[in-house]
Structure formats: structure tokens, C-alpha cells
Motif scaffolding. Sequence first.
Motif, PDB file in Angstrom:
ATOM      1  N   PRO A 101      -2.974  29.986  15.436  1.00  0.00           N
ATOM      2  CA  PRO A 101      -3.629  28.914  14.677  1.00  0.00           C
ATOM      3  C   PRO A 101      -4.566  29.438  13.589  1.00  0.00           C
ATOM      4  CG  PRO A 101      -4.827  29.266  16.685  1.00  0.00           C
ATOM      5  CD  PRO A 101      -3.692  30.275  16.693  1.00  0.00           C
ATOM      6  N   THR A 102      -4.360  30.664  13.148  1.00  0.00           N
ATOM      7  CA  THR A 102      -5.199  31.243  12.102  1.00  0.00           C
ATOM      8  C   THR A 102      -4.342  31.610  10.901  1.00  0.00           C
ATOM      9  OG1 THR A 102      -4.955  33.510  12.914  1.00  0.00           O
ATOM     10  CG2 THR A 102      -6.749  32.191  13.849  1.00  0.00           C
TER      11      THR A 102
ATOM     12  N   ALA B 152      -1.830  42.337   0.380  1.00  0.00           N
ATOM     13  CA  ALA B 152      -2.050  41.048  -0.269  1.00  0.00           C
ATOM     14  C   ALA B 152      -1.106  40.006   0.317  1.00  0.00           C
ATOM     15  CB  ALA B 152      -1.845  41.162  -1.775  1.00  0.00           C
ATOM     16  N   GLY B 153      -1.474  38.732   0.171  1.00  0.00           N
ATOM     17  CA  GLY B 153      -0.614  37.642   0.634  1.00  0.00           C
ATOM     18  C   GLY B 153      -1.226  36.884   1.787  1.00  0.00           C
ATOM     19  N   THR B 154      -0.443  35.963   2.323  1.00  0.00           N
ATOM     20  CA  THR B 154      -0.882  35.078   3.403  1.00  0.00           C
ATOM     21  C   THR B 154      -0.062  35.318   4.657  1.00  0.00           C
ATOM     22  OG1 THR B 154      -1.548  33.376   1.817  1.00  0.00           O
ATOM     23  CG2 THR B 154      -1.212  32.669   4.092  1.00  0.00           C
ATOM     24  N   ALA B 155      -0.733  35.421   5.790  1.00  0.00           N
ATOM     25  CA  ALA B 155      -0.063  35.608   7.078  1.00  0.00           C
ATOM     26  C   ALA B 155      -1.020  35.194   8.184  1.00  0.00           C
ATOM     27  CB  ALA B 155       0.366  37.071   7.257  1.00  0.00           C
ATOM     28  N   PRO B 156      -0.493  34.878   9.383  1.00  0.00           N
ATOM     29  CA  PRO B 156      -1.374  34.560  10.516  1.00  0.00           C
ATOM     30  C   PRO B 156      -2.213  35.774  10.906  1.00  0.00           C
ATOM     31  CG  PRO B 156       0.882  33.833  10.937  1.00  0.00           C
ATOM     32  CD  PRO B 156       0.933  34.718   9.725  1.00  0.00           C
ATOM     33  N   GLY B 157      -3.314  35.498  11.615  1.00  0.00           N
ATOM     34  CA  GLY B 157      -4.142  36.573  12.140  1.00  0.00           C
ATOM     35  C   GLY B 157      -5.502  36.623  11.493  1.00  0.00           C
ATOM     36  N   LEU B 158      -6.424  37.317  12.159  1.00  0.00           N
ATOM     37  CA  LEU B 158      -7.783  37.476  11.666  1.00  0.00           C
ATOM     38  C   LEU B 158      -8.114  38.935  11.366  1.00  0.00           C
ATOM     39  CD1 LEU B 158      -9.659  35.006  14.052  1.00  0.00           C
ATOM     40  CD2 LEU B 158      -8.973  34.627  11.679  1.00  0.00           C
ATOM     41  N   ALA B 159      -7.082  39.764  11.279  1.00  0.00           N
ATOM     42  CA  ALA B 159      -7.287  41.174  10.957  1.00  0.00           C
ATOM     43  C   ALA B 159      -6.102  41.657  10.130  1.00  0.00           C
ATOM     44  CB  ALA B 159      -7.433  42.018  12.220  1.00  0.00           C
ATOM     45  N   ARG B 160      -6.371  42.603   9.233  1.00  0.00           N
ATOM     46  CA  ARG B 160      -5.295  43.134   8.411  1.00  0.00           C
ATOM     47  C   ARG B 160      -5.699  44.502   7.879  1.00  0.00           C
ATOM     48  NH1 ARG B 160      -2.913  39.308   3.878  1.00  0.00           N
ATOM     49  NH2 ARG B 160      -2.762  38.043   5.757  1.00  0.00           N
ATOM     50  N   THR B 161      -4.703  45.372   7.737  1.00  0.00           N
ATOM     51  CA  THR B 161      -4.913  46.669   7.103  1.00  0.00           C
ATOM     52  C   THR B 161      -4.556  46.556   5.629  1.00  0.00           C
ATOM     53  OG1 THR B 161      -4.417  47.863   9.148  1.00  0.00           O
ATOM     54  CG2 THR B 161      -4.247  49.092   7.083  1.00  0.00           C
ATOM     55  N   LEU B 162      -5.489  46.936   4.768  1.00  0.00           N
ATOM     56  CA  LEU B 162      -5.264  46.925   3.325  1.00  0.00           C
ATOM     57  C   LEU B 162      -5.231  48.360   2.818  1.00  0.00           C
ATOM     58  CD1 LEU B 162      -7.894  44.210   2.258  1.00  0.00           C
ATOM     59  CD2 LEU B 162      -5.581  43.854   3.115  1.00  0.00           C
ATOM     60  N   ARG B 163      -4.462  48.577   1.773  1.00  0.00           N
ATOM     61  CA  ARG B 163      -4.466  49.884   1.102  1.00  0.00           C
ATOM     62  C   ARG B 163      -4.716  49.665  -0.387  1.00  0.00           C
ATOM     63  NH1 ARG B 163      -3.123  54.118   4.165  1.00  0.00           N
ATOM     64  NH2 ARG B 163      -2.037  53.710   6.138  1.00  0.00           N
TER      65      ARG B 163
ATOM     66  N   VAL C 187     -10.822  36.896  -0.180  1.00  0.00           N
ATOM     67  CA  VAL C 187     -10.362  36.683   1.192  1.00  0.00           C
ATOM     68  C   VAL C 187     -10.529  35.209   1.527  1.00  0.00           C
ATOM     69  CG1 VAL C 187     -10.674  37.300   3.620  1.00  0.00           C
ATOM     70  CG2 VAL C 187     -11.066  39.022   1.832  1.00  0.00           C
ATOM     71  N   SER C 188      -9.486  34.600   2.048  1.00  0.00           N
ATOM     72  CA  SER C 188      -9.538  33.205   2.476  1.00  0.00           C
ATOM     73  C   SER C 188      -9.009  33.135   3.896  1.00  0.00           C
ATOM     74  CB  SER C 188      -8.681  32.333   1.547  1.00  0.00           C
ATOM     75  OG  SER C 188      -8.708  30.990   1.962  1.00  0.00           O
ATOM     76  N   VAL C 189      -9.751  32.451   4.772  1.00  0.00           N
ATOM     77  CA  VAL C 189      -9.348  32.378   6.177  1.00  0.00           C
ATOM     78  C   VAL C 189      -9.462  30.949   6.666  1.00  0.00           C
ATOM     79  CG1 VAL C 189     -11.653  32.847   7.104  1.00  0.00           C
ATOM     80  CG2 VAL C 189      -9.649  33.459   8.453  1.00  0.00           C
ATOM     81  N   ALA C 190      -8.583  30.593   7.578  1.00  0.00           N
ATOM     82  CA  ALA C 190      -8.652  29.293   8.249  1.00  0.00           C
ATOM     83  C   ALA C 190      -8.329  29.518   9.718  1.00  0.00           C
ATOM     84  CB  ALA C 190      -7.678  28.295   7.636  1.00  0.00           C
ATOM     85  N   ALA C 191      -9.028  28.789  10.591  1.00  0.00           N
ATOM     86  CA  ALA C 191      -8.782  28.877  12.028  1.00  0.00           C
ATOM     87  C   ALA C 191      -8.944  27.489  12.627  1.00  0.00           C
ATOM     88  CB  ALA C 191      -9.754  29.851  12.697  1.00  0.00           C
ATOM     89  N   ALA C 192      -8.076  27.147  13.561  1.00  0.00           N
ATOM     90  CA  ALA C 192      -8.140  25.853  14.233  1.00  0.00           C
ATOM     91  C   ALA C 192      -8.495  26.073  15.698  1.00  0.00           C
ATOM     92  CB  ALA C 192      -6.813  25.118  14.119  1.00  0.00           C
ATOM     93  N   ALA C 193      -9.540  25.372  16.149  1.00  0.00           N
ATOM     94  CA  ALA C 193      -9.942  25.438  17.553  1.00  0.00           C
ATOM     95  C   ALA C 193      -9.959  24.027  18.111  1.00  0.00           C
ATOM     96  CB  ALA C 193     -11.324  26.082  17.696  1.00  0.00           C
ATOM     97  N   CYS C 194      -9.501  23.888  19.364  1.00  0.00           N
ATOM     98  CA  CYS C 194      -9.394  22.570  19.984  1.00  0.00           C
ATOM     99  C   CYS C 194     -10.350  22.459  21.165  1.00  0.00           C
ATOM    100  CB  CYS C 194      -7.962  22.310  20.447  1.00  0.00           C
ATOM    101  SG  CYS C 194      -6.765  22.280  19.086  1.00  0.00           S
ATOM    102  N   ASP C 195     -10.785  21.227  21.439  1.00  0.00           N
ATOM    103  CA  ASP C 195     -11.659  20.988  22.578  1.00  0.00           C
ATOM    104  C   ASP C 195     -10.945  21.330  23.876  1.00  0.00           C
ATOM    105  OD1 ASP C 195     -13.488  20.060  20.780  1.00  0.00           O
ATOM    106  OD2 ASP C 195     -13.176  17.940  21.222  1.00  0.00           O
TER     107      ASP C 195
END
Length: 604
Positions: free
Chosen positions: A514-515, A531-542, A555-563
Motif C-alpha cells: 500500500p505504499t 528514478a521512477g515510481t514503484a511500491p515500497g518505502l526504500a530504494r537504492t539510487l545511483r 521524492v514523493s511518497v504515499a502510504a495507506a494505513a487502515c484502522d
Amino acid sequence: MGRSRVRAPELRGRRWLNTGGEELTLGALRGKIVLLDFWTFCCINCLHVLDELRELEERYADVLVTIGVHSPKFVHEADPDAVEAAVERYAVHHPVLDDPELVTWDAYAARAWPTLVVVDPEGYVVAHLAGEGHAHGLGVLIEELVAEHEAAGTLHRGDGPYVPPPAPATALRFPGKVIALPGGTFLVSDTAHHQLVELEADLVTERRRIGTGERGFTDSPARFAEPQGLLLLPEPVAGYDVVVADTVNHALRGVRLSDGAVTTLAGTGEQLRTRVEVGATAAALSSPWDLAWWEGRVVVAMAGSHQLWSFDPASGAVQVLAGTTNEGLRDGSPDEAFFAQPSGLATGPDGTLWVADSEVSALRSVQAAPAVGSQVSTAVGTGLFDFGFRDGDADEALMQHPLGVAVLPDGSVAVADTYNGAVRRYDPATRTVSTLARDLREPSDLIVDGDTLVVVESAAHRLVRLAIPASTQVDAGAHRVRRARTDLARDKLELRIDFTPPTGQHLDTRFGDPTSLTVAASPPELLAEGAGTAPGLARTLRFAPDAPREGVLQVSVAAAACDDGDGAFAACHRYQQDWGIPVRLVDGAPGELVLDLRAVHRSQ
């Protein structure tokens, strides 16, 4: 999270507002929960947070002290009079530390507007949050801190240090936009009074007001919340003649001129919290700021989601017209283009839609071009961090947070260059920029009326009429955002986003990750990989071996959390933030960058 406790740094800046002249210290606030809101008044996300915090401030008035730390992006935002005006304009009802040199910003390692920091009653940092949409999680955290410190005897209830300033009295208060009406009168959005005002041709005499003047979201009696854009429809629709961008209500309203009746056309009163793609629709909107008629429909500058939307008066349908929701400057097709808080719209006789794209200090255009599809282009502007006051060739010209645009009789484009206090002129034929007028106080809109320009001088609380003057050439210099650069290793970077869902919520993985993490760079050649968009909250950049040694990492991030509980029917919450981080590639610098979306620094 089991991290070591960190003592909150002291609050230091130029001066305090909303305290009756008193200087505040964290030591004097011991026993209170302190919420630091790092904001700047150009930033739509910061304005969203101001509104999100209002209910929390009321609910926890005896235990919570909110302190705004005004941390400017643009040069104009460091002007003390402009800061004071913004505190009033946006109804900031808590103490504000004016921090033009970013001393407290740096002490708390803030990287994004807005950033929220929670300090517990003993003076320790317990949470570091970026972006908007954190009101629910903050409420949960405050309840936990109240219970913990009341039991320990370290919580002190009572009034906070806020002292309201004297109430001003002017006929208009921070007016936003203006349109001409049949019969020679003008309709103005009297933004801070939450009303619309019809003025005679002298721009002073009031014919009538529409709306009670109380902030609210009702049709009868009519209540608005900081209305901005106005549009007189080419043909009246049953029930209304004028469309209103009711900005803080996140709605479009209709006004019938014959009797002032108001109708809600689109929007729920709640802010849109999800990303909506080009061609899709949604019931909720996000800070509509201006309106224009283009290609047989109403175009909406949806500042809050960094997009252009459309509204069809015949069907009532709303739809995303252009923009990915990523904040930035990128041209191309509507589903690839980036905008950054579009705030002004105008249509040219050749069918061009002109856009004042405020956060990138740019003048953009959209061409319908039906043979190849719509295209978004940039006439003036280079990106999120470059601005200034420079005329000449459009590729070198600079503006500072423009909010309004109008097409002149000769086909050139006038721009309300708000933070430069100027009206600028862009000539598409020669691709040059010049200056028509200077020394205005935050001009936010302008329209052509015969051989004159009617200008909304927002911070002077008035409208003025200017004869369309000859252009002059100005070069008052270029500026970059004055944030310290982050030194990073030249080769590989491990990027990580810290996100801790509030107590009672969890990342819902039933339908996949959900990220979402989007990474880009300016200039693009800075990045070789990642570069680009993919799921996850971590990435290796070079970084590219031959990359420039300085640039901006976006950097743009989105995360969905549910009750927790309730299975498929649990309520879900979206957390989202964009960062633009000035970086410098240096041998031996850290190879890791950690950004806090919602980081909690206490044992749980």
C-alpha cells in the motif's frame, strides 16, 4: 520505536507574533504538549495543515500549545510585514515564530513544508511528521501523551500563550480574484471576509454582498470559506450564472446573479486525499483556486493536488484534465505533466489556456492540439527552487510566485507576479518578458477592462485600475531557495522513508504493497538509476559518474494505513508528501538519506 530520547532545541527567530509581544521558550512551556508547525505562507499543503489543526487546537486547548514556525521559501516571505499579513490572512490563531534565517528549521532538521514536530511535556521530541493528513494520528498521539503525563504528574492544564492581535477594519480583506459583470460592475472574492462583493465601476462603491461573512459551507444562508476564483459562464445554466472556487471548502459553488442564491455544484466540503489520474473523477476536490472557460467547459486550477480539472455545467461532471499530482515543472502530455500549485487561469483568443503556476514561479500553457492530444508547455520558469525578478529572453526571465494571468488585446499575456509586487508581460511572438507595473502589494489577479487593467492588490485590500502602460525592462536578480544543501556520497545512495502508522492503524497489504515511492531529479541527468515510481518505502539510487555536483532530489511518497478491526470495512487513511531536497555530491559524504513521513520517537 525504542529510540533514545532527544531534547527539543530551543526556539529562535526574528520575533514572535500572536503573543502580545512576549517571547516564548520551551522551558516556560514545560507541562504542555507542544506542536511545532513548520510552514510558509506560499505553500498550499501548509495551508491545508492550518485548517486540519483547528479542531485539535480547540479539543485540546488546555493541554496543547501549537506554535507556527514560519520558515520562508521565497524572498518575499521573509518580509516581516508579509509574514504578519499572512498570519492574519489565514486566521492563524496560535503563536508564530518568524524564522527568516531558518535557524529553528535547521535545528529541527526540517526538510519539507509542512513539517510537524511534537514535543512532550518534559521537553523531548516524540514525533516528526512531514506533509498533511496527520490530524487523526496526532489526536491519537496527544491522547496517549495526556494519559502518560497526567499519570506521572508532568502535565499542566490551563490556558496557552496565544494573544489575538487587534481586529483590522477595511471594506475588503485580502481580496483574491475579480470578474467583470454585465452592466459594468465587478464581482470580487473578498477572501478573508468569506464573501463575494459586487462593486461599481469605481472599484470602491459596494452594490451588494453575497454570503453571511461567517466561515462555513451552507447554501442557505450562503456561507463560504476563503473563496478565490470566479467565472461568469458564457450562457447561464439553470440556477446559476457564476461559478465560484470556494477554496477552503474544497468545492465549486454556483451563484445566481438575479437574487444572489448559492448552489453547491461539486465537492463534499472535505479535502480530496487520494491521487486521481487524468481522465478519472472524484467526489471530493482539493483547494480549487481559479477558473476559466476553455474548450466548452470550466477549467479548475486545483492547487491542492497540483492539477487542472474540468467541470461540465450541463452534466455536473468533474474530471482531471492534466497533471500527475507530482509537484514540479515538467512539460508534455496531460498525463505526464507536473504542475505546482496552479493558481491563475486565462484563455487566449487562439484557444491557448494560460496557467500561473505559482510554486514553480512559472507561466505555463496548454494547447488543445486535437490532432496529437493536449500538450503542456512552459513559457517562463525553470523549477521549484529558482525565482527572481528578471526581464528579457523568456528562457532567462524569472518571476516570484505568480497568482494571476490575463490575455491583453495584442495577444500578449499579463501576469500578476505576486511576490515581486509587479505586473509582468510575456510576448509569445518574441518570447520575451517585460514589466508593466511595480510597487504593488501582492497583486493576485487582473482583468482587461477596455484600455485599462483592473488589478486585485490583495495585501492592500483594494482593487486598482491601471492604464495599460508601455513595458520597461527590469533585472533585480535571481534567487534560489535558501535551504542548506544536503551532502551525499557521489556514487550510491540508500533512500528510506520512515513511516509509523498511528496506534490503532496498520499497513493494509491485502491487495499488495500500500505504499508508493516516486523519485526524480533536477537536472534529470543527476540520476543514473532509481528514478521512477514503484511500491515500497526504500530504494537504492545511483548518481551518474559524470553528473553535475549539485541538483535537487525530488521524492514523493504515499502510504495507506487502515484502522485495526472491522476487516474489509475498516476506515483507511492516506499519508502523502513531496520533498524537493537540494543536494551536493561530495566524496566521503553519507550514502544514506532518511526522510520522515511519520516517525515516532518513543517506546511503544
